[in-house]
Design an enzyme around this catalytic site. Structure first.
Site, short mmCIF file in Angstrom:
data_model
loop_
_atom_site.label_atom_id
_atom_site.label_comp_id
_atom_site.label_asym_id
_atom_site.label_seq_id
_atom_site.Cartn_x
_atom_site.Cartn_y
_atom_site.Cartn_z
N CYS A 74 6.33 24.49 37.13
CA CYS A 74 7.66 24.04 36.68
C CYS A 74 7.28 22.78 35.91
O CYS A 74 6.89 21.68 36.82
CB CYS A 74 8.69 23.76 37.67
SG CYS A 74 10.06 23.41 37.21
N CYS A 205 13.50 23.57 29.95
CA CYS A 205 12.22 24.13 30.84
C CYS A 205 11.00 23.60 29.91
O CYS A 205 10.61 24.11 28.80
CB CYS A 205 12.46 25.71 30.71
SG CYS A 205 11.23 26.57 31.26
#
Length: 265
Positions: A74, A205
């Site tokens: 992430c 993201c």
């Protein structure tokens, strides 16, 4: 247990840093509880960082999605961790270990940056129909699974409905994927992302931005240099090739913001 509510370009997390020894939790369940928007703190994910070494600076990072699943990569969680480590220890360069992979990280005046490794891109792996038009998705692994579709106008896409369908596509079983829609802006990109594990569209993201640039470069939409990726948060990320490994490693950078701090009673 003190925590920070922090976001990287709109992708938000509950962050715990250097918890006291013996603080054992079922972190998957804690992620579901704390990330709930109406009954918890509210976040896309839960991040736990632990200082492993001061010199060189090394931190171990665990990240759980809002549904309790563990994230293997992430980018924004890593960027938030680097920001907090800079704040707590003064580090400007560090290594972050997530899911057995080491990521470089730097904190500078132009943002917080981390590295992501890009695997082989598989063109045209999934096809679906969007607004009456057959649309192909390319897959790109950037530490986690992503597919990317190039569209004329990302704002015309029902990112949640289409994203959910593609995320569970039989060709991508059993893991499923994160789903990105990108639009060319003349050397820059505009993106929308449906995130697996959050099971919703997120405002930003980091690993998706890297996947978008990798696919767009393959398709000739961007050149192999720094590319601005505009997201739903209005806080763009920048993706650029790593000078030492330009064919497989990218830096992704942008803003990080602390929203508030709190204590779990």
């Amino acid at each position: 247990m003190r925590f920070r509510k922090i976001h990287g370009a709109g992708n938000d997390f509950v962050l715990f840093s250097d918890l006291e020894p013996g603080t054992e939790k079922d972190w998957a369940k804690e992620a579901e509880r704390l990330c709930a928007r109406r009954t918890g703190v509210g976040a896309d994910g839960l991040v736990i960082s632990k200082l492993v070494s001061n010199s060189p600076a090394v931190l171990e990072v665990d990240c759980y999605n809002a549904d309790g699943s563990a994230a293997t990569m992430c980018g924004n969680a890593l960027r938030c961790t680097a920001w907090a480590a800079h704040r707590d220890y003064g580090f400007t360069e560090m290594s972050l270990l997530m899911a057995g992979v080491t990521h470089e990280a730097t904190v500078s005046d132009d943002g917080v940056w981390v590295t992501a490794e890009v695997g082989e891109i598989q063109p045209r792996c999934v096809r679906t129909v969007i607004n009456g038009r057959p649309t192909w998705f390319d897959s790109a692994h950037t530490g986690t699974e992503h597919v990317v579709a190039i569209v004329n106008n990302v704002e015309s896409i029902d990112a949640v409905t289409v994203g959910r369908l593609v995320r569970h596509h039989a060709a991508l079983a059993p893991l499923g994927t994160n789903v990105n829609f990108i639009q060319s802006l003349g050397g820059e990109l505009k993106i929308r992302t449906y995130e697996r594990g959050v099971e919703a569209e997120t405002l930003s993201c980091g690993s998706g931005a890297v996947a978008a640039v990798a696919v767009a470069a393959l398709r000739g939409l961007v050149s192999k240099k720094a590319v601005t990726v505009h997201n739903r948060a209005g806080e763009p990320l920048t993706v650029r090739p790593h000078p030492d490994r330009p064919d497989r490693t990218f830096w992704v950078g942008g803003p990080v913001t602390r929203t508030f701090e709190g204590v779990l009673a």
